[in-house]
Design an enzyme around this catalytic site. Structure first.
Site, PDB file in Angstrom:
ATOM      1  N   GLY A 281       0.839  -1.198   0.000  1.00 12.73           N
ATOM      2  CA  GLY A 281       0.000   0.000   0.000  1.00 12.73           C
ATOM      3  C   GLY A 281       0.876   1.250   0.000  1.00 12.73           C
TER       4      GLY A 281
ATOM      5  N   ASP B 194      -2.391   2.253   8.466  1.00 10.35           N
ATOM      6  CA  ASP B 194      -3.621   1.902   9.179  1.00 10.35           C
ATOM      7  C   ASP B 194      -3.437   0.749  10.159  1.00 10.35           C
ATOM      8  OD1 ASP B 194      -4.893   3.841   7.775  1.00 10.35           O
ATOM      9  OD2 ASP B 194      -6.052   2.508   6.493  1.00 10.35           O
TER      10      ASP B 194
ATOM     11  N   GLY C 115       2.094   3.065   2.497  1.00  9.25           N
ATOM     12  CA  GLY C 115       3.209   3.047   3.446  1.00  9.25           C
ATOM     13  C   GLY C 115       4.329   2.128   3.010  1.00  9.25           C
TER      14      GLY C 115
ATOM     15  N   GLU D  99     -18.443  10.946  -0.164  1.00  4.70           N
ATOM     16  CA  GLU D  99     -18.147  10.851  -1.591  1.00  4.70           C
ATOM     17  C   GLU D  99     -19.055   9.832  -2.285  1.00  4.70           C
ATOM     18  OE1 GLU D  99     -13.657  12.595  -1.784  1.00  4.70           O
ATOM     19  OE2 GLU D  99     -13.809  10.485  -1.294  1.00  4.70           O
TER      20      GLU D  99
ATOM     21  N   VAL E 130       0.576 -13.402   4.472  1.00  2.50           N
ATOM     22  CA  VAL E 130       1.317 -13.648   5.708  1.00  2.50           C
ATOM     23  C   VAL E 130       0.370 -14.198   6.764  1.00  2.50           C
ATOM     24  CG1 VAL E 130       2.539 -12.512   7.610  1.00  2.50           C
ATOM     25  CG2 VAL E 130       3.124 -11.976   5.224  1.00  2.50           C
TER      26      VAL E 130
END
Lengths: 429, 429
Positions: free
Chosen positions: A18, A305, A20, A176, A84
């Protein structure tokens, strides 16, 4: 390693491709380390635009790119498709569902979050959330199918139920989605039906808190609510939903009958805390040190997150893409410092660049602190900012073309009902 | 209807929103009839480019459009999403799976075909075919996943098996898939992997007949075979496949070990013949009169891949898009003549405009009879022809952009592994 051995390259395992995870890898380019990126998906997803796939505006391939392709020029990076299942912190290995055991010297967990139902997982079949491409095509299918069912339904009450769309949660995603469904009903679908008027669809946004866009400044919330109402969205504030079922939602002691419910209310972090056996907050996020390491494990970083961390004296770092990217950059810097022999902890400080959210295709709120904007110009600013952050010239062109087309013609190109529910599949087989 | 009643509008039910069904409706524009279009999908699919979705070249939304949107300006048309289950030819009604009963005066069945395994339906899980958008994303997922698995596989034999792609059937679809997978492996994926060289992938095309593109002229077949081989595709002719299983395919008394098998060999018509209780050929196609009506039912037309009909003295009408469109136009003309009181049967004559097929992104064969072309120029001609036939300016722009981009950069944008197999879902849940 002792001095008489050949020095072994420092091994970094990054779980999650993602914002990060990728930012970490990008900032380790050219560094003499061996990086393995593991993700259960083959693609990086531009989540801020995922709601546009769910509402037929963009195609899936416009906001997702193969991780290994993004990292093809990083010759020190190996990309693996895998899920994982555990981390052995003593042996310093990551274990995948297929039994692969990947050793690390430094581990970066950036595995994100899923939507969560605050202990009401039984609501999920009725109120799907929006975190993956499949979630988006599921929601797209449900929205479009509801109009199709309404067209075929002679009973006015049942028809009204098909034409009622409930969005739970008044954060940016909820706002949105609500705005875009209203646009879809009033603009895109205009003239396509014979028995129903799509513009008669009810779009209802339910937020348990006292305002929409709760993380934004109050005047932005007030403007967003007004702009939603102008699009015909009914906004209910102050009463959380108490139940979701096949017939609709319950809130404030009443039943709102609806066939399409979309969940945009809560998230639950990935199980990283369980893998590590360390404390987590209520949302499952690992409670980390100010330098983004796990207490007792300076070799393990948790970001995005998946983690929660105080932001100096001002609350916690928010769970948004820019924060994850800043964290990725920060830990890359820390890793480089350590490789140079500097092991001093480097506390992370989040810099909030601004808030952005759109309401339909004509209005937005943007707040950069020193510069606020609402309305049509803000929408353009929002659009430019998002196109800028998309990856690759081709995607920028494609998304710009899609938006321009919708803006001019109202026509949304991705109105596809695909991958039916398992139950429907059985029926058609 | 007797003369003292108000004249009731002639009711036409068109089942299937493919090339044949839509062309029928397009050619009845402005005619004083009430048309109902029923399809089990909400979208019309541009099937000639479906293989490009299966091979990561195009996005699903670039080749599919909502049927009701295509027909929005046809005010005499009602579009319904529904699966037809039966036709009551005595009561003149169509019955859907949801129990809807739709009366007709004239019925048009244009329900297409599915891929078929010549009585070996047990091959399907191992060798998926390509007829729907879901088929295409399934094949895309399998192709991309095979490379991912190969990257993770230490055993060289198993790795080779992951890197072997078998395409069964040497018609245009098989040739086009084989060529594009070869391009994908040698060009698009170049540099993306660390443990494998994607260019080492084996692409094998197996055709039971004596040449590829059997419906084309012989020199075209010879050229296509040569062009495929130049791309690195192994072409096996003259031996049909005798089995497909999890380990590979059997043909010519040998086993070819492969993890990815794609079926492009045979089709089976939709069950229209069963609905009507009339004779069908071996592939399930309704045997119709020269005027495209069902024997004994002048009010029922069957067209496209659902029907088989002699083409004057020259064989049968081929199962391709231009033929279905010509038939649609023809029956619209017949219906208009009948409404004007002319009930004489009008035999259909197919006009063959030409043959087109691509081999990878640099070669094609085109044969318009008076004008033949092979190679790079033919590829451009093929591309222009297909862009011309796409629906809507926006889609033409988007597809042109995608092709141009791939042609210049080799990068395919739609490399997404989505909607995993049910088995995989269970594992990840």
């Amino acid at each position: 390693m002792t001095e008489d051995q050949t020095p072994v390259q420092h091994r970094i395992v990054v779980v999650g491709g993602g914002f990060g995870g990728l930012e970490t890898v990008y900032n380790l380019r050219g560094v003499e380390v061996a990086i393995t990126v593991v993700d259960q998906r083959n693609h990086h997803l531009f989540q801020p635009l995922l709601y546009q796939v769910a509402t037929s505006t963009l195609a899936t391939s416009e906001i997702a790119w193969p991780i290994r392709h993004l990292l093809r020029r990083y010759k020190n990076v190996l990309t693996l498709l895998g899920t994982v299942e555990a981390v052995d912190t003593a042996a310093k290995t990551v274990i995948t569902a297929d039994g692969d055991v990947i050793p690390y010297d430094t581990l970066v967990l950036a595995t994100g979050a899923r939507h969560a139902y605050f202990g009401h997982d039984d609501w999920e079949p009725f109120a799907p959330g929006l975190k993956t491409l499949e979630d988006a095509t599921t929601i797209r299918r449900r929205i479009l199918t509801a109009f199709e069912m309404a067209e075929r339904e002679p009973d006015p009450q049942k028809r009204a139920q098909y034409l009622t769309f409930v969005i739970i949660g008044g954060g940016p995603t909820g706002v949105e989605i609500a705005g875009t469904i209203a646009d879809l009903a009033r603009d895109t679908l205009k003239g396509d039906f014979r028995e129903i008027d799509p513009a008669s669809a009810r779009v209802v946004l339910i937020e348990g808190g006292s305002r929409v866009l709760g993380a934004f400044k109050e005047d932005m919330s007030a403007y967003a609510k007004m702009a939603l109402e102008k699009l015909g969205v009914t906004v209910h504030l102050g009463n959380p939903v108490t139940a979701c079922h096949a017939d609709g939602v319950e809130f404030a002691g009443q039943t709102l009958r609806a066939r399409t419910i979309i969940w945009a209310a809560g998230v639950q972090a990935s199980p990283a805390a369980k893998w590590l056996g360390v404390p987590a907050d209520r949302a499952g996020r690992v409670v980390i040190n100010p330098d983004l390491t796990v207490p007792g494990h300076p070799e393990i970083f948790v970001i995005g997150d998946t983690a929660t961390v105080a932001n100096g004296g001002k609350g916690t770092v928010p769970g948004i893409a820019p924060a994850a990217k800043q964290q990725g950059k920060h830990i890359a810097k820390t890793i480089k410092a350590r490789l140079a022999g500097d092991n001093a902890p480097k506390p992370f400080l989040y810099h909030h660049a601004g808030d952005l959210a759109t309401i339909g295709k004509r209005a937005a709120v943007t707040d950069f602190g020193w510069f606020k904007l609402k309305g049509y110009l803000a929408w353009w600013l929002w659009g430019l900012a998002h196109i800028y952050y998309l990856i690759g010239v081709r995607n920028r062109l494609a998304v710009a073309l899609s938006w321009l087309w919708i803006s001019v013609s109202g026509v949304r190109s991705a109105r596809l009902i695909t991958q039916r529910d398992a139950a429907e599949e059985d029926k058609s087989a």
